[in-house]
Design a protein around this motif. Structure first.
Motif, PDB file in Angstrom:
ATOM      1  N   THR A   1      -3.759   0.460  -6.597  1.00 42.72           N
ATOM      2  CA  THR A   1      -3.560  -0.143  -5.134  1.00 42.72           C
ATOM      3  C   THR A   1      -4.691   0.391  -4.300  1.00 42.72           C
ATOM      4  OG1 THR A   1      -1.221  -0.283  -5.435  1.00 42.72           O
ATOM      5  CG2 THR A   1      -2.077  -0.309  -3.365  1.00 42.72           C
ATOM      6  N   THR A   2      -5.010   1.515  -4.338  1.00 42.47           N
ATOM      7  CA  THR A   2      -6.137   2.168  -3.556  1.00 42.47           C
ATOM      8  C   THR A   2      -7.389   1.333  -3.532  1.00 42.47           C
ATOM      9  OG1 THR A   2      -6.645   3.904  -5.139  1.00 42.47           O
ATOM     10  CG2 THR A   2      -5.155   4.496  -3.398  1.00 42.47           C
ATOM     11  N   LYS A   3      -7.685   0.877  -4.675  1.00 46.06           N
ATOM     12  CA  LYS A   3      -9.134   0.019  -5.189  1.00 46.06           C
ATOM     13  C   LYS A   3      -8.975  -1.317  -4.388  1.00 46.06           C
ATOM     14  CE  LYS A   3     -12.413  -1.245  -8.330  1.00 46.06           C
ATOM     15  NZ  LYS A   3     -12.642  -2.374  -7.955  1.00 46.06           N
TER      16      LYS A   3
ATOM     17  N   SER B   1      -9.117  -1.101  -0.669  1.00 50.22           N
ATOM     18  CA  SER B   1     -10.659  -0.413  -0.250  1.00 50.22           C
ATOM     19  C   SER B   1     -11.917  -1.252  -0.736  1.00 50.22           C
ATOM     20  CB  SER B   1     -10.601   0.946  -0.553  1.00 50.22           C
ATOM     21  OG  SER B   1     -10.608   1.265  -1.982  1.00 50.22           O
TER      22      SER B   1
ATOM     23  N   ALA C   1       0.671  -1.260  -0.178  1.00 57.34           N
ATOM     24  CA  ALA C   1       0.089   0.059  -0.137  1.00 57.34           C
ATOM     25  C   ALA C   1       0.664   1.039   0.131  1.00 57.34           C
ATOM     26  CB  ALA C   1      -0.833  -0.006   1.240  1.00 57.34           C
TER      27      ALA C   1
END
Length: 259
Positions: free
Chosen positions: A238-240, A243, A212
């Motif tokens: 990466t954020t998806k 999350s 992350a």
């Protein structure tokens, strides 16, 4: 220049055993992509196919294509040694050549690749590479000392300096921080952020927090079942992934339900 990587219908074998099946992905130039997933799911195996290190294992073979800026590195006319010059690799444990000085460690690959090089050119490459690995200020007064005398974190940065001395376009890192303390790990992570300005970077990590922190995109690998091949479940920003992943298996893994 950093290169784009495309894997198309990649099947990876150890003799007759299909270890990883039907892998497809695209990795953009000058970016960091993290491979995550439980042990034994094929992350490092896929990483080694990107620079043809997989095939040095007896009986290992690959079906499908790995494209570097559109050129298939498994083409019949492609020299695997040339591939490994273009696509450098840093391994899990720091592996400086124990009998060589810091200086000679940095230029070892360059000497093999280019033959005779002037001392001034070697000196310039050593300084440039050690600066690139954020190690120059720490070792500039002891370049003739053994590389094995450095701390673990310094040794890993020395290995990165050795990898970038031959000016690759892609840098592969197989759990480069797993043997390091937290301070050295942070130094390597900071280094990855600066290196991505020049290189396409792919990192295998078991540390999801590290993925992350350092990557723009993350690929989640998993086993299809007991005795079945590993597979790429999904790859996304990466954020998806962390999350709102698309696949429930990814959600189960990052939330700690297995692995």
């Amino acid at each position: 220049m950093a290169k784009r990587i495309d894997a198309k219908n990649l099947n990876i074998y150890y003799s007759k055993f299909l270890a990883v099946s039907e892998v497809n992905f695209t990795i953009a130039p000058r970016s960091v992509t993290a491979f995550i997933g439980p042990s034994g799911c094929g992350k490092s195996t896929v990483l080694r196919t990107i620079n043809r290190m997989h095939e040095v294992i007896a009986g290992a073979r690959v079906e499908g294509d790995v494209l570097l800026d559109g050129e298939n590195i498994y083409g019949s006319d492609i020299d695997p040694v040339d591939v490994r010059r273009t696509i450098g690799m840093v391994f899990q444990r720091p592996n400086p050549f124990p009998t060589m000085s810091i200086y000679d460690n940095v230029v070892a690959g360059l000497k093999l690749q280019s033959g005779r090089i002037s001392k001034s050119d070697l000196d310039a490459t050593v300084e440039k590479s050690l600066r690139g690995a954020n190690l120059w200020e720490e070792v500039k007064d002891r370049l003739n000392k053994p590389g094995s005398g450095l701390s673990g974190g310094q040794q890993q940065r020395l290995c990165i300096a050795r990898a970038i001395a031959v000016e690759p376009q892609v840098l592969l890192m197989d759990e480069p921080c797993s043997a390091l303390d937290p301070i050295s790990t942070l130094a390597i992570e900071d280094l990855i952020q600066s290196l991505k300005e020049k290189y396409t970077i792919v990192i295998v990590t078991h540390n999801m927090q590290q993925a992350a922190r350092v990557s723009e995109r993350t690929a989640f690998f998993n086993l299809a079942g007991v005795g079945k091949p590993g597979q790429l479940v999904e790859i996304d920003e990466t954020t998806k992934i962390f999350s709102n992943p698309t696949d429930q298996r990814t959600e189960d893994y990052i939330s700690g339900r297995f692995g």
